[in-house]
Scaffold this active site. Structure first.
Site, short mmCIF file in Angstrom:
data_model
loop_
_atom_site.label_atom_id
_atom_site.label_comp_id
_atom_site.label_asym_id
_atom_site.label_seq_id
_atom_site.Cartn_x
_atom_site.Cartn_y
_atom_site.Cartn_z
N ASN B 221 0.82 -1.06 0.00
CA ASN B 221 0.02 -0.05 0.01
C ASN B 221 0.90 1.25 -0.22
O ASN B 221 2.00 1.43 0.54
CB ASN B 221 -0.95 -0.02 1.26
CG ASN B 221 -2.08 0.91 1.05
OD1 ASN B 221 -3.05 0.54 0.31
ND2 ASN B 221 -2.31 2.32 1.67
N ASP B 318 -4.43 2.32 -7.37
CA ASP B 318 -4.63 3.16 -6.06
C ASP B 318 -4.23 2.06 -5.05
O ASP B 318 -3.88 0.96 -5.60
CB ASP B 318 -6.04 3.68 -5.95
CG ASP B 318 -6.22 4.78 -6.85
OD1 ASP B 318 -6.24 5.80 -6.32
OD2 ASP B 318 -7.02 4.76 -7.79
N ASP B 319 -4.56 2.49 -3.84
CA ASP B 319 -4.03 1.35 -2.75
C ASP B 319 -2.83 0.84 -2.72
O ASP B 319 -1.98 1.42 -2.73
CB ASP B 319 -5.51 0.50 -2.52
CG ASP B 319 -6.82 1.00 -2.31
OD1 ASP B 319 -6.83 1.95 -2.25
OD2 ASP B 319 -7.57 0.34 -2.39
N HIS B 320 -2.91 -0.52 -2.95
CA HIS B 320 -1.47 -1.24 -3.05
C HIS B 320 -0.79 -1.36 -4.21
O HIS B 320 -0.34 -2.18 -4.58
CB HIS B 320 -1.66 -2.78 -2.73
CG HIS B 320 -2.49 -3.08 -1.24
ND1 HIS B 320 -3.92 -2.84 -1.11
CD2 HIS B 320 -2.05 -3.28 -0.31
CE1 HIS B 320 -4.20 -2.80 0.00
NE2 HIS B 320 -3.08 -3.36 0.78
N TRP B 321 -0.95 -0.05 -5.04
CA TRP B 321 -0.10 0.24 -6.39
C TRP B 321 1.35 0.32 -6.12
O TRP B 321 2.13 -0.01 -7.04
CB TRP B 321 -0.69 1.27 -6.93
CG TRP B 321 -0.34 2.60 -6.56
CD1 TRP B 321 -0.62 3.35 -5.46
CD2 TRP B 321 0.49 3.45 -7.05
NE1 TRP B 321 -0.20 4.34 -5.48
CE2 TRP B 321 0.76 4.68 -6.19
CE3 TRP B 321 1.50 3.15 -8.32
CZ2 TRP B 321 1.68 5.74 -6.68
CZ3 TRP B 321 2.27 4.60 -8.74
CH2 TRP B 321 2.26 5.42 -7.76
#
Lengths: 728, 728
Positions: B221, B318-321
């Protein structure tokens, strides 16, 4: 015992030949005991022979233009930095005086440029090798060969000043037309010294009626570089800096005295010069010390001649005051009898009054009897209102006069200009009476001062007490603060970082103030990287001290913080390097805080330092704007700190500061005796004579209550700018 | 040939078990061709078996909490810096997790603190010797012995994350009560990799109906450190930074791969962490490269399983990119079939559209079907107006959609929440139709783009194209600029200082933009001390290039200047180090300048960078505020520069930027074709199909005139947020 109020004396009038009747009439009306000449006016026999002490002004370095013209290699000099030029070809040509006022400066072609000048690549900050450039003296240009393409280059070069700065200002301001330009000679040369002493002796012999010789001032003016008038009038001005003291001879003597050589860049300093706003380097302080020793030594020889002639010597604490350092240790050795300071404000009153080693302190009031003021605004001409100006300036000055004794006041300029301004004549009459009354009170003993000792910490310390670098600069927080402080009944001193390192924080200091923008001499710049400073102040606060930080106190991006005393202040500033670190929400503390008790409405600091965040729950925010703290207080150990995001000299803010001093000192329970309920008024209690002076600083009528030492209240009504003296 | 407007397809609907009828009704109404589940919702058989493609979300690192609980030493970690503690005695005790959210973090007591942690004296910035401190694991404190008194100390320590950040956010935002906290496992360990691949295979086997596996996203993340809720919810958040990728194993592998070791301080960075706003160090870039290689390599193995199962793999950008670096060279090797970006704005549309090596681009529209929005504001609850929000976001996004093709759109969240908001349902129906229309136009060829190539210079360059570090940050100049740029018919690229050093300024670049606060990655910080950069840009402008500087472009106090490109910009900023150097008066140039032609009334940049002075008479000030230049233009050689003191995304400023690009490029005579007279409208001309699209970005009805390639004008009336498609 009521003080005897004199109606005459302690006032210096500028006389003017051709206006003898006016001179003598106003001397009577204003109660003058002395009449002076000015740069641009002379006194006639009719004035000189009247029953007044005669003040005569003299400026030795511009006294005899014939000698100057015959000794152009002994004119005063300074380093200038040329305008930068970007290298677009295989050579760069730099026109040295481009952008400067060619009536003021002339390139020095006498001293070897290769020895005394430097060329810089200002893209990289590196000096260019001396064999890479040549000087074409015919064209006044420097040519850099094989520059690094697209870099910008400047030359630090020596220029003679061919028009003395103050005389130039007076000449241009008062339209003196084709009157000859006076040139300043440099007393560093033995020949100049010999000439000056001879000239002075002759002058003394020729002025038998002169009782007081007023030096305007000694040898070196504050820095004032003028520009090409088609571009900009002024390029650089600093009331306290030493650029105009430089010459190859002085630099050689310095090297001998101090054991190392300075370079042009020590004075040019990347184009910032040696401005008082910048943290002085050790090298600059050495130079100032060296020049001060010289100015005091040769100045003393001049003053001795004055004394030998049976006259007194006064110094004007403006213009050519550089090198005299009135707050320095050597000043008392100079032997001046009087010190005259030109004033608009209370802090300048304190500046003059605080000098040690001189007997008579005199204030030269504004406005000067000139058509225009210092900013070019109309004064004694259509559109001007000099009486209003005088009342306003006096209201500020008077705050200082309540606290410290001053011996005399006076005016300067062209007396005939007052003829069309009868209100001004009345106002000055009123001011002279008030002044004599206040002076009399001080003669009978000091006014009440709260047991509260404030130390203002700057990189200059005592040397620039009351932050003297020129006239009041609106918006510079520390100026605004010193103006507030100058009228408060507390003890104020100015200390430097070196003072703390060498002697620790002065014993019994209750509150320390640090204020200003990061990187300036006022805030302290890189001094804040010194762990000894952090340790000393932190320990002192832990043991009960009070720290007040304003603007960017202790600011210097270093390690993990911007405010190096963030742990004391409880706040720090986000400058963009930790934007994604979330800040605590600022919730204002409920209930009224002691320091805000007399505030009404919005708090106006003029310009706020923004992006101030609080560090923890212990920090109490008392005011905020757009999520940035304006006022915060924070405990630490037995002490406490106050942060203010800015400061402007207003009645409300002065009160805020007054209360802050008591709260930071942990003495808020002792606040009260001899304070006024109305923030637009001030008071001073003179215990020896049991007199209470109450002044109205505003131009509206005011009612105020004064709390006495027994917590009883005395109500007083005051006219606009009024004063009341009450016997208790 | 008129485009065929489809009424169905290209839309992903979030389905919800228990609301099957609603799901299928809205799928029909909005023309969905795919139905997805979300974090917190599941799909029922009734939905899965309907005639829609099934998107299933999977987040491998939080997929199986049982495995995580059994392997707590393989949880993800990060470095934290403890709150500073001032040494008041002979020892300092530092409670490591004080101020942090103890539900998110747990001190790592498995790996040797003496090897992996560091203690710092933050007063001096020096590390404390490892034998001077001890860790008490029972109390979670570090004790420093014999600290320097009054200095402040911090500890960089490793913490496991015991609650996965996105899941934690969803849990708390949507009130999931006592639902078990999901913990993130770290795929750096071979055991974790083995488990993940096995888990994924099993999951694929169990989801036969799933056509698209949507990774949410891969492994790490963005950084998101939460605080002790009694003090502050969030402590640090950065959408693009790598703090959450750290572990002793990865650091050891890094040392092997790169030949040198990183320390905790490389990640903690004096408490500033590795924020995207800060100029990345070479060491940080090496770490990012190392992690990127790992994420791509192991990610590919996961995606291969998906493909082997006959499904497609999409990634949520987004998030865990973190670690995937969609704009990097390796991304295409990963094998993703689709990329989904959550969007509010045009710049995010461009961010998604510009990624290479992935076929399908999908936008996830805001608002999410959540009760509250990202800032906690009401959305699908009382006080919210999700239809209005959707229209506003769409109006921004649509500007980008006119320029670049996107394949799909969709929503996320709890579908049942829309039941009370029929206006929202209508709005989405309208949006899906518009989207399909615009998509169709792109399929038939690119829209007209002016022959104008813009390079935005930052320390990140292409890596952070469109300045992606999170959602739109109002007031950050470069965000506001990229949002304006995202809808303009010009070619835009993002370059870094290293790009210039390695390859020079890209050929045919017409205009370079540099913007932001001094010291940030956007402005460039110390990169501006590199003479090669100054030379390259100066030469390029001298040869005709156009430089646009906004805020503090090229800012870095160095040598004699603050803006290192002051010689190009014709302006510099006074930061307090040359206060007594007089500045030229700013007199606004007379007559209207090309770049201001469409401006009405005051120019509003939101926040202006203050104390901007002009350097010479060649600099033309076009706007000023309180004596500080707001807009200035300056010629240099064959090129020219424009300075803007700030920027805010408004219709007027977007036009100002549009015109500035043409003027700086020396192409102002070419400005005109396919521009709108009304700044609240935009247009795009699709030459292959001879269609003109005109959009109204505002919520009021507007009339606008479009200039075509022959300088003829076409008048169009538009409803609030309306669109018109005209056949030419």
């Amino acid at each position: 015992m009521p003080a005897k109020i004199t109606k005459k004396g302690d006032f210096t009038l500028p006389g003017e030949a051709g206006y003898e009747a006016l001179t003598l009439k106003l001397a009577e009306r204003w109660g003058a005991d002395a009449i002076r000449d000015c740069d641009g006016t002379v006194l006639s026999d009719q004035i000189i022979l009247a029953d007044y002490h005669i003040y005569s002004t003299i400026c030795l370095v511009r006294a005899d233009n014939e000698w100057a013209k015959a000794n152009r290699d002994k004119l005063q000099q300074n380093y200038l930095m040329s305008n930068p030029v970007v290298a677009e070809k295989d050579t760069v040509e730099i026109d040295l005086l481009n952008g400067y006022f060619r009536d003021q400066f002339e390139v020095n072609t006498n001293d070897d440029p290769k020895k005394w000048w430097q060329v810089f690549d200002r893209t990289t900050g590196q000096e260019v090798s001396k064999d890479q450039w040549t000087f074409n003296s015919a064209k006044g240009i420097v040519i850099v060969d094989q520059p690094e393409k697209w870099h910008k280059y400047t030359v630090n070069f020596l220029a003679y000043r061919i028009w003395e700065a103050i005389s130039m200002y007076n000449h241009i301001t008062n339209d003196w037309g084709d009157r000859e330009h006076q040139m300043p000679v440099d007393p560093v040369y033995p020949e100049t010294q010999k000439f000056i002493l001879k000239y002075l002796q002759k002058w003394l012999d020729m002025h038998p009626k002169t009782r007081i010789v007023r030096f305007t001032s000694l040898f070196y003016n504050f820095a004032w570089f003028w520009g090409d008038p088609s571009i900009q009038k002024f390029r650089y001005a600093d009331w306290g800096s030493y650029e105009m003291t430089v010459s190859p001879l002085a630099m050689a003597q310095f090297a001998e005295a101090k054991g190392y050589e300075l370079t042009s860049e020590d004075f040019v300093n990347k184009g910032a010069y040696c401005s008082s706003h910048n943290v002085p380097s050790k090298r600059l302080l050495d130079w100032m010390d060296f020049m001060n020793a010289f100015v005091v030594e040769f100045g003393r020889r001049c003053i001795d001649l004055v004394h030998d002639a049976g006259k007194k010597a006064y110094m004007f604490y403006d213009d050519h005051w550089v090198g005299t350092e009135p707050w320095g240790e050597r000043y008392r050795n100079m032997g001046f009898d009087g010190l005259i300071k030109c004033v608009f404000n209370a802090f300048e009153t304190r500046l003059c009054a605080g000098v040690q080693g001189v007997k008579t302190k005199e204030l030269r009031l504004h406005p000067y009897l000139f058509p225009t003021g210092l900013q070019g605004e109309p004064t004694f001409m259509e559109g001007g209102d000099p009486a209003r100006d005088a009342r306003r300036f006096w209201a500020n000055i008077r705050r200082g006069l309540l606290r410290v004794p001053i011996d005399r006041i006076g005016l300067g300029g062209y007396l005939h200009l007052v003829e069309d301004f009868p209100d001004f004549v009345n106002t000055i009459e009123q001011i002279t009476r008030e002044f004599r009354t206040l002076k009399q009170l001080h003669i009978n003993g000091s006014p009440y001062t709260a047991p509260l000792k404030v130390a203002v910490l700057t990189a200059w310390g005592k040397r620039r007490s009351w932050v003297y670098v020129g006239h009041f600069i609106h918006g510079m927080a520390l100026y605004e603060i010193t103006e507030s402080l100058a009228g408060l009944p507390v003890e104020v001193s100015f200390i430097s970082f070196d003072d703390i390192l060498e002697q620790g924080i002065p014993v019994n200091t209750d509150v320390m103030i640090n204020a200003g923008k990061a990187g300036t001499a006022w805030s302290g710049g890189e001094h804040w990287k010194n762990k000894k400073i952090i340790e000393a102040i932190t320990e002192w606060v832990a043991c009960g001290g009070g720290f007040i930080g304003i603007g960017e106190p202790s600011a210097c991006q270093y390690s993990s913080q911007y405010f190096q005393l963030a742990h004391l202040l409880g706040v720090d500033r986000e400058i963009g390097l930790t934007s994604n670190i979330m800040k605590l929400d600022i919730t204002l503390s409920e209930g009224e805080h002691f320091i805000l008790e007399d505030m009404n409405g919005d708090i106006d600091f003029g310009k706020d330092t923004e992006n101030i965040f609080i560090l923890g729950k212990e920090t109490l925010a008392l005011s905020e704007k757009n999520g940035s703290a304006k006022i915060a207080v924070n405990p630490f150990g037995k002490g406490q700190s106050i942060y203010l995001s800015g400061f402007k000299f207003t009645p409300e803010n002065t009160r805020l500061l007054h209360r802050s001093l008591f709260w930071a000192a942990g003495k808020h329970k002792e606040y009260g005796p001899w304070t006024c309920s109305n923030v637009r008024t001030d008071c001073a209690f003179y215990p020896k004579v049991m007199k209470l002076v109450v002044i109205n600083n505003s131009d509206t009528a005011e009612i105020t209550k004064i709390i006495d030492a027994d917590e009883k209240s005395i109500e007083v009504s005051l006219k606009p700018h009024g004063i009341q003296i009450i016997d208790l």
